[in-house]
Design a protein around this motif. Structure first.
Motif, PDB file in Angstrom:
ATOM      1  N   ALA A 265      41.911  32.085  37.398  1.00 43.89           N
ATOM      2  CA  ALA A 265      43.062  32.636  37.247  1.00 43.89           C
ATOM      3  C   ALA A 265      43.647  31.022  37.557  1.00 43.89           C
ATOM      4  O   ALA A 265      43.592  29.871  37.484  1.00 43.89           O
ATOM      5  CB  ALA A 265      43.675  32.946  39.225  1.00 43.89           C
TER       6      ALA A 265
ATOM      7  N   ARG B 228      41.548  36.244  47.075  1.00 45.80           N
ATOM      8  CA  ARG B 228      39.829  36.543  47.977  1.00 45.80           C
ATOM      9  C   ARG B 228      39.727  36.302  49.241  1.00 45.80           C
ATOM     10  O   ARG B 228      38.356  36.332  49.515  1.00 45.80           O
ATOM     11  CB  ARG B 228      39.069  34.872  47.434  1.00 45.80           C
ATOM     12  CG  ARG B 228      39.302  33.494  47.603  1.00 45.80           C
ATOM     13  CD  ARG B 228      39.070  32.926  46.826  1.00 45.80           C
ATOM     14  NE  ARG B 228      39.455  31.178  47.291  1.00 45.80           N
ATOM     15  CZ  ARG B 228      38.978  30.513  46.892  1.00 45.80           C
ATOM     16  NH1 ARG B 228      37.737  29.766  46.021  1.00 45.80           N
ATOM     17  NH2 ARG B 228      39.357  28.965  47.709  1.00 45.80           N
TER      18      ARG B 228
ATOM     19  N   ARG C  54      44.759  35.052  41.605  1.00 45.27           N
ATOM     20  CA  ARG C  54      43.445  35.483  42.248  1.00 45.27           C
ATOM     21  C   ARG C  54      43.509  35.641  43.562  1.00 45.27           C
ATOM     22  O   ARG C  54      43.369  34.111  43.956  1.00 45.27           O
ATOM     23  CB  ARG C  54      41.998  34.825  41.595  1.00 45.27           C
ATOM     24  CG  ARG C  54      40.797  35.769  42.329  1.00 45.27           C
ATOM     25  CD  ARG C  54      39.533  35.415  41.501  1.00 45.27           C
ATOM     26  NE  ARG C  54      39.487  34.025  42.057  1.00 45.27           N
ATOM     27  CZ  ARG C  54      38.060  33.132  42.267  1.00 45.27           C
ATOM     28  NH1 ARG C  54      37.287  34.260  43.171  1.00 45.27           N
ATOM     29  NH2 ARG C  54      37.152  32.336  42.446  1.00 45.27           N
TER      30      ARG C  54
ATOM     31  N   ASP D 190      41.633  40.818  42.541  1.00 45.46           N
ATOM     32  CA  ASP D 190      40.704  39.793  43.073  1.00 45.46           C
ATOM     33  C   ASP D 190      39.353  39.437  41.940  1.00 45.46           C
ATOM     34  O   ASP D 190      38.207  39.529  42.385  1.00 45.46           O
ATOM     35  CB  ASP D 190      40.163  40.538  43.853  1.00 45.46           C
ATOM     36  CG  ASP D 190      39.271  42.209  43.897  1.00 45.46           C
ATOM     37  OD1 ASP D 190      40.609  42.990  43.700  1.00 45.46           O
ATOM     38  OD2 ASP D 190      38.298  42.515  43.868  1.00 45.46           O
TER      39      ASP D 190
ATOM     40  N   VAL E 210      42.772  39.091  36.277  1.00 45.69           N
ATOM     41  CA  VAL E 210      42.755  37.600  35.921  1.00 45.69           C
ATOM     42  C   VAL E 210      43.157  37.720  34.100  1.00 45.69           C
ATOM     43  O   VAL E 210      43.983  37.339  33.598  1.00 45.69           O
ATOM     44  CB  VAL E 210      41.653  36.792  36.714  1.00 45.69           C
ATOM     45  CG1 VAL E 210      42.026  35.414  35.680  1.00 45.69           C
ATOM     46  CG2 VAL E 210      42.277  36.264  37.587  1.00 45.69           C
TER      47      VAL E 210
ATOM     48  N   LEU F 221      37.733  38.804  38.591  1.00 43.00           N
ATOM     49  CA  LEU F 221      38.339  37.957  37.120  1.00 43.00           C
ATOM     50  C   LEU F 221      38.644  38.982  36.374  1.00 43.00           C
ATOM     51  O   LEU F 221      39.042  38.478  34.999  1.00 43.00           O
ATOM     52  CB  LEU F 221      36.917  36.981  36.939  1.00 43.00           C
ATOM     53  CG  LEU F 221      36.598  35.545  37.785  1.00 43.00           C
ATOM     54  CD1 LEU F 221      36.129  35.308  37.797  1.00 43.00           C
ATOM     55  CD2 LEU F 221      37.878  34.841  38.169  1.00 43.00           C
TER      56      LEU F 221
ATOM     57  N   THR G 133      42.411  43.735  47.660  1.00 46.48           N
ATOM     58  CA  THR G 133      43.823  42.897  47.054  1.00 46.48           C
ATOM     59  C   THR G 133      44.805  43.217  48.563  1.00 46.48           C
ATOM     60  O   THR G 133      45.043  42.432  49.427  1.00 46.48           O
ATOM     61  CB  THR G 133      44.367  43.494  45.705  1.00 46.48           C
ATOM     62  OG1 THR G 133      43.482  42.337  45.100  1.00 46.48           O
ATOM     63  CG2 THR G 133      45.378  42.003  45.746  1.00 46.48           C
TER      64      THR G 133
ATOM     65  N   VAL H 137      45.078  30.458  42.748  1.00 44.20           N
ATOM     66  CA  VAL H 137      43.699  30.970  43.586  1.00 44.20           C
ATOM     67  C   VAL H 137      44.192  31.450  45.318  1.00 44.20           C
ATOM     68  O   VAL H 137      44.202  29.716  45.456  1.00 44.20           O
ATOM     69  CB  VAL H 137      42.458  30.398  43.596  1.00 44.20           C
ATOM     70  CG1 VAL H 137      40.898  31.047  44.485  1.00 44.20           C
ATOM     71  CG2 VAL H 137      41.688  30.146  42.269  1.00 44.20           C
TER      72      VAL H 137
END
Length: 240
Positions: free
Chosen positions: A224, A211, A209, A191, A197, A193, A15, A227
């Motif tokens: 989330a 990515r 989130r 990052d 999240v 879930l 992240t 995103v």
């Protein structure tokens, strides 16, 4: 305070930064230490032991049992075909604690700009991080090297708090350190879930989130609220 948030926290791995491919791999450094102590282990045997140690850690991480670097290293070397003396285990653990050259870390694109904008808007900024096998002291050093540490008002590292995400304790610790902002005006960016999240949603926070460094599509967990692929988009999406 304008905008929709008073505080934003960030995960660390994948992240803010990710491990780069440069530098001497940990396995080679471990192999060198074992050889220096007369312990004959093949490259394949060491790789298998390190993988077993990682799987041992991963199981405990998923069940929420916080472990130390030394315990994880002990779990790994237990799979080697030769006994490893305690002083050598300590030396191997020291390699993990020391980490890698901060210059080899990959910094998430746009994170510096995003942190500057959040700070300029009066947003309190924190970190909520499951440290893995590398302790928080080393992770702070990575951030400081890249000029990012100064942006953070508070840190909630698992090895200091004594819990892993999505445990509410991690989010409560962060909220307290950031001045107890209202849950609906607090966001967490990460990052994963299952941890980031789910933990943020469980705390009643805005979940984001990221990515841009890793896209978590194979783990169980809710999606989330937001995103993003680039951190520079975050302030605008949060209404700042």
């Amino acid at each position: 305070m304008s905008g929709t948030v008073d505080a934003v926290t960030f995960d660390f791995w994948n992240t803010l930064v990710a491990e780069g491919a440069a530098g001497t791999p940990r396995g080679r450094r471990w192999h060198r230490v074992l050889e220096q102590h007369g312990l004959e282990v093949s490259t394949a045997q060491l790789a298998a032991a390190m993988e077993a140690g990682w799987q041992w850690f991963d199981r405990r991480w998923r069940e929420g049992t916080v472990v130390t670097t030394a315990e994880a290293v002990e779990a790994a070397v237990a799979h080697l075909p030769v006994p490893v003396p305690p002083d050598v285990v300590d030396e191997l653990a020291g390699i993990v604690v020391a980490g890698t050259d901060p210059a080899h870390m990959v910094v998430a694109p746009g994170i510096g700009e995003a942190l500057e904008r959040l700070s300029s808007a009066g947003v309190r900024i924190g970190i909520i991080c499951d440290v893995g096998m590398t302790p928080s002291t080393t992770l702070r050093r990575y951030l400081d090297h890249h000029g990012l540490l100064r942006h953070f008002d508070h840190w909630s590292f698992s090895d200091e708090v004594g819990a892993y995400k999505p445990d509410p304790v991690m989010f409560e610790h962060a909220a307290a350190g950031l001045g107890s902002p209202a849950p609906g005006r607090t966001a967490h960016v990460g990052d994963l879930l299952r941890t980031d999240v789910a933990g943020a949603r469980g705390a009643g926070w805005i979940s984001v989130r990221y990515r841009g460094l890793a896209d978590d599509v194979g783990d169980d967990g809710p999606e989330a609220d937001l995103v993003i692929d680039h951190h520079a988009d975050l302030p605008d999406l949060l209404g700042l």
